[in-house]
Design a protein around this motif. Structure first.
Motif, PDB file in Angstrom:
ATOM      1  N   HIS A  14     -12.842  11.515 -62.654  1.00 55.01           N
ATOM      2  CA  HIS A  14     -12.389  10.804 -61.448  1.00 55.01           C
ATOM      3  C   HIS A  14     -13.555  10.569 -60.483  1.00 55.01           C
ATOM      4  CE1 HIS A  14      -9.920   9.536 -58.129  1.00 55.01           C
ATOM      5  NE2 HIS A  14     -10.361  10.521 -57.377  1.00 55.01           N
ATOM      6  N   ALA A  16     -14.757  10.158 -57.125  1.00 54.05           N
ATOM      7  CA  ALA A  16     -14.315  10.262 -55.721  1.00 54.05           C
ATOM      8  C   ALA A  16     -15.207   9.411 -54.838  1.00 54.05           C
ATOM      9  CB  ALA A  16     -14.359  11.719 -55.271  1.00 54.05           C
ATOM     10  N   ASN A  36      -6.743   6.534 -46.671  1.00 54.04           N
ATOM     11  CA  ASN A  36      -6.669   7.898 -47.210  1.00 54.04           C
ATOM     12  C   ASN A  36      -7.180   7.921 -48.655  1.00 54.04           C
ATOM     13  OD1 ASN A  36      -3.703   8.108 -45.373  1.00 54.04           O
ATOM     14  ND2 ASN A  36      -5.488   9.347 -44.963  1.00 54.04           N
ATOM     15  N   GLY A  37      -7.962   8.927 -48.945  1.00 55.38           N
ATOM     16  CA  GLY A  37      -8.447   9.102 -50.322  1.00 55.38           C
ATOM     17  C   GLY A  37      -9.592   8.185 -50.709  1.00 55.38           C
ATOM     18  N   ALA A  38     -10.172   7.481 -49.719  1.00 58.68           N
ATOM     19  CA  ALA A  38     -11.229   6.511 -50.033  1.00 58.68           C
ATOM     20  C   ALA A  38     -12.552   7.178 -50.380  1.00 58.68           C
ATOM     21  CB  ALA A  38     -11.430   5.563 -48.851  1.00 58.68           C
ATOM     22  N   GLY A  39     -12.743   8.414 -49.923  1.00 56.89           N
ATOM     23  CA  GLY A  39     -13.985   9.123 -50.226  1.00 56.89           C
ATOM     24  C   GLY A  39     -14.808   9.474 -48.992  1.00 56.89           C
ATOM     25  N   LYS A  40     -14.239   9.334 -47.802  1.00 53.21           N
ATOM     26  CA  LYS A  40     -14.981   9.596 -46.560  1.00 53.21           C
ATOM     27  C   LYS A  40     -15.371  11.078 -46.455  1.00 53.21           C
ATOM     28  CE  LYS A  40     -11.503   8.204 -44.008  1.00 53.21           C
ATOM     29  NZ  LYS A  40     -10.517   7.904 -45.069  1.00 53.21           N
ATOM     30  N   SER A  41     -14.358  11.954 -46.600  1.00 49.34           N
ATOM     31  CA  SER A  41     -14.637  13.389 -46.432  1.00 49.34           C
ATOM     32  C   SER A  41     -15.617  13.873 -47.491  1.00 49.34           C
ATOM     33  CB  SER A  41     -13.346  14.201 -46.529  1.00 49.34           C
ATOM     34  OG  SER A  41     -12.444  13.782 -45.567  1.00 49.34           O
ATOM     35  N   THR A  42     -15.449  13.407 -48.708  1.00 52.73           N
ATOM     36  CA  THR A  42     -16.348  13.846 -49.787  1.00 52.73           C
ATOM     37  C   THR A  42     -17.785  13.434 -49.467  1.00 52.73           C
ATOM     38  OG1 THR A  42     -14.518  13.606 -51.342  1.00 52.73           O
ATOM     39  CG2 THR A  42     -16.710  13.785 -52.289  1.00 52.73           C
TER      40      THR A  42
END
Ligand SMILES: Nc1ncnc2c1ncn2[C@@H]1O[C@H](COP(=O)(O)OP(=O)(O)OP(=O)(O)O)[C@@H](O)[C@H]1O
Length: 299
Positions: A14, A16, A36-42
């Motif tokens: 996957h 991220a 949400n889930g786009a990869g910002k936090s990662t």
């Protein structure tokens, strides 16, 4: 300065984050936008050395985060406002960090003042804080070491409108004094008012980036007609395509003259014809991140 070069993170198969590159310059606020889930936090976790990248690299002030000596004096980080120990008071949280960073304990009081947490709030245990108060404490923590760089993940979460307005002022002032700010949000309107640059991410990839004003200028033209169906037909006849806005207008990727002519040729009465600005940017954001949780993104 923050430099992100070809950062990629895969969890198993996957992806991220996939080949993400951007630079945040001193004196600017960069809005990192995506659903949400786009990869910002990662991405932010990789910048801060918390998540090892699969490939690519990120540097803060010219070096990887993990090689910064006493990082809190160089970069202030707020990734999760709920991560503080609930049993400690706000003042204890900051006093402990001041000790670790070698900062004068008087700075803890100054930081609390700066984020609007008064003496009563400072004495209260963090588990009794509202989310907005936690965000303020997190921001105080990030500012404590007087860093040149701030990395803030969704800092407006839980803040009321007055709090959001206050935070924008604080970040603007920080950048105007030469600081570098990277802040993420899934809401375009939240960052648009303060960011000089925007990096839009969807499905782990950067789908657009650039100066906010340039992105705004390229956002097309907003047109509104007395008879929306007749306008649609007129645009179609002129070979122009538009995207309807939520309030009855249409954003067209063309200049006002071409649209005005098309409407006039079909005898359509226009009520509004102007650069689309943020409304257009919102449409672009929706198009670019289509397939993600876009409804929430422009709520
Ligand atoms: N530790 C992990 N293990 C497996 N998958 C992960 C992990 N962390 C993140 N992901 C996945 O990576 C993708 C990006 O997640 P990330 O949290 O970076 O997105 P985001 O843009 O910050 O979203 P949000 O606004 O919801 O926080 C998502 O599909 C997420 O499920």
């Amino acid at each position: 300065m923050i430099k992100v070069e070809h950062l990629t993170k895969r969890y198993g198969s996957h992806p991220a984050v996939e080949d993400v590159s951007f630079t945040c310059e001193p004196g600017t606020v960069t809005g990192f936008l995506g659903p949400n889930g786009a990869g910002k936090s990662t991405t932010m976790r990789m910048i801060c050395g918390l998540t090892p990248p699969t490939s690519g690299a990120a540097t803060v002030c010219g070096v990887p985060y993990r090689r910064l000596g006493n990082p809190g004096r160089r970069i202030g980080v707020l990734l999760d406002a709920s991560a503080q120990h609930g049993g400690r008071t706000g003042r204890e949280v900051l006093a402990l960090s001041a000790l670790t960073m070698g900062v004068d304990s008087a700075e803890a009081t100054r930081a609390l003042d700066r984020v609007g947490l008064n003496a009563t709030a400072a004495r209260r245990r963090v588990k009794r804080y509202s989310l907005g108060m936690r965000q303020r404490l997190g921001l105080a923590h990030a500012l404590l070491g007087d860093p040149a760089v701030l990395v803030l993940d969704e800092p407006a979460n839980g803040l009321d409108p007055e709090g959001i307005f206050w935070m924008r002022g604080l970040l603007r002032e920080f950048a105007d004094r030469g600081g570098t700010v990277l802040l993420s949000s899934h809401l375009l309107r939240e960052v648009e008012a303060v960011a000089d640059h925007l990096v839009v991410i969807g499905g782990g990839r950067v789908v657009a980036q650039g100066a906010r004003d340039e992105l705004l200028a390229s956002a097309g033209t907003l047109v509104r007609a007395l008879d929306p169906a007749a306008l649609g037909a007129a645009l179609h006849r002129a070979g122009l395509t538009g995207t309807p806005t939520t309030d009855g207008g249409v954003v067209v990727r063309a200049g006002a003259e071409a649209i005005g002519r098309a409407a006039a040729e079909s005898g359509v009465a226009l009520l509004e014809l102007r650069p689309a600005g943020s409304g257009g940017l919102e449409q672009i954001f929706l198009e670019l991140t289509a397939g993600e949780s876009v409804r929430e993104a422009v709520r």
